[in-house]
Design a protein around this motif. Structure first.
Motif, PDB file in Angstrom:
ATOM      1  N   ARG B   7       0.914  -1.138  -0.165  1.00  0.00           N
ATOM      2  CA  ARG B   7       0.001  -0.044  -0.113  1.00  0.00           C
ATOM      3  C   ARG B   7       0.761   1.326   0.108  1.00  0.00           C
ATOM      4  O   ARG B   7       0.669   2.040  -0.812  1.00  0.00           O
ATOM      5  N   VAL B   8       1.898   1.210   0.746  1.00  0.00           N
ATOM      6  CA  VAL B   8       2.671   2.460   0.966  1.00  0.00           C
ATOM      7  C   VAL B   8       3.441   2.666  -0.541  1.00  0.00           C
ATOM      8  O   VAL B   8       3.530   3.911  -1.094  1.00  0.00           O
ATOM      9  N   ASN B   9       3.924   1.302  -0.976  1.00  0.00           N
ATOM     10  CA  ASN B   9       4.626   1.628  -2.414  1.00  0.00           C
ATOM     11  C   ASN B   9       3.454   2.216  -3.258  1.00  0.00           C
ATOM     12  O   ASN B   9       4.007   2.907  -4.108  1.00  0.00           O
ATOM     13  N   ALA B  10       2.211   1.769  -3.242  1.00  0.00           N
ATOM     14  CA  ALA B  10       1.163   2.276  -4.351  1.00  0.00           C
ATOM     15  C   ALA B  10       1.067   3.712  -4.210  1.00  0.00           C
ATOM     16  O   ALA B  10       0.937   4.481  -5.300  1.00  0.00           O
ATOM     17  N   LYS B  22      13.133  14.820   2.555  1.00  0.00           N
ATOM     18  CA  LYS B  22      13.522  13.866   3.496  1.00  0.00           C
ATOM     19  C   LYS B  22      12.606  12.789   3.602  1.00  0.00           C
ATOM     20  O   LYS B  22      12.898  11.677   3.500  1.00  0.00           O
ATOM     21  N   GLN B  23      11.194  13.156   3.458  1.00  0.00           N
ATOM     22  CA  GLN B  23      10.195  12.147   3.413  1.00  0.00           C
ATOM     23  C   GLN B  23      10.435  11.143   2.302  1.00  0.00           C
ATOM     24  O   GLN B  23      10.467   9.929   2.218  1.00  0.00           O
ATOM     25  N   GLN B  24      10.563  11.746   1.148  1.00  0.00           N
ATOM     26  CA  GLN B  24      11.007  10.805  -0.064  1.00  0.00           C
ATOM     27  C   GLN B  24      12.187   9.885   0.311  1.00  0.00           C
ATOM     28  O   GLN B  24      12.085   8.799  -0.200  1.00  0.00           O
ATOM     29  N   TYR B  31      11.183   1.379   2.102  1.00  0.00           N
ATOM     30  CA  TYR B  31      10.176   0.478   1.809  1.00  0.00           C
ATOM     31  C   TYR B  31      10.742   0.126   0.308  1.00  0.00           C
ATOM     32  O   TYR B  31      10.249  -1.105  -0.019  1.00  0.00           O
ATOM     33  N   LEU B  32      11.561   0.909  -0.409  1.00  0.00           N
ATOM     34  CA  LEU B  32      11.931   0.210  -1.670  1.00  0.00           C
ATOM     35  C   LEU B  32      13.158  -0.368  -1.695  1.00  0.00           C
ATOM     36  O   LEU B  32      13.497  -1.112  -2.392  1.00  0.00           O
TER      37      LEU B  32
END
Lengths: 111, 111
Positions: B7-10, B22-24, B31-32
């Motif tokens: 879900r986070v990836n999508a 920074k969030q990116q 996650y990636l």
């Protein structure tokens, strides 16, 4: 000016939820309800300059969101492909045509 | 946990440009690229707690954007309608089928 109004309206449709409530209010009054800067200033009890600055900032924010997400651009590209599919469907039997069109309607109404 | 990662990836696919750099960075690493909180902390020279807090905030921001714009939800609805159109196209002549499918491919690749 008309072109500008149409563009701001189209962008507003996509990005309204990302704007502050004040930006939403000013854009609503100015672009959707045709208030003048002076009328908005009086109604919101701020200066005409403050209204002008906020409107400019809100328009800038809309363009910045479009640059980042491209929702209006993708929507227009989608509409053009859906119209191509409708043309192709028009050459099929009435029954097939109607079936395809009913799904295409749903697709078009998603945005 | 796998469901959460997917879900986070999508959501990240749709809303990445709206996040801070920074969030990116943290989402990318965690996650990636499967870094642990400790590894990110070491790499970015911050505490493990700071990484954790920032990741939580970033995930919250992604869900907040989805609540406002619904891009993932609309994308999934679109995919399902496109799949319905492909099924209908499968019942047509090979030539008509191919023509429709080529436009459907373009439509699917817009997002």
């Amino acid at each position: 000016m008309l072109e500008k109004i149409l563009r701001v309206n189209a962008l507003y449709d996509f990005y309204q939820p990302l704007l502050t409530s004040k930006q939403q209010e000013y854009l609503n009054l100015y672009y959707l309800n045709d208030f003048s800067l002076g009328e908005i200033a009086e109604r919101c009890q701020v200066t005409r300059q403050a209204v002008y600055d906020n409107l400019k900032r809100a328009e800038g924010a809309l363009e910045a969101f479009e640059k980042k997400l491209g929702l209006l651009r993708k929507y227009q590209a989608r509409l053009s492909l859906i119209s191509e599919l409708r043309k192709q469907a028009g050459r099929l039997s009435v029954e097939e045509h109607q079936k395809l069109n009913s799904v295409l309607d749903k697709l078009e109404n998603l945005d």
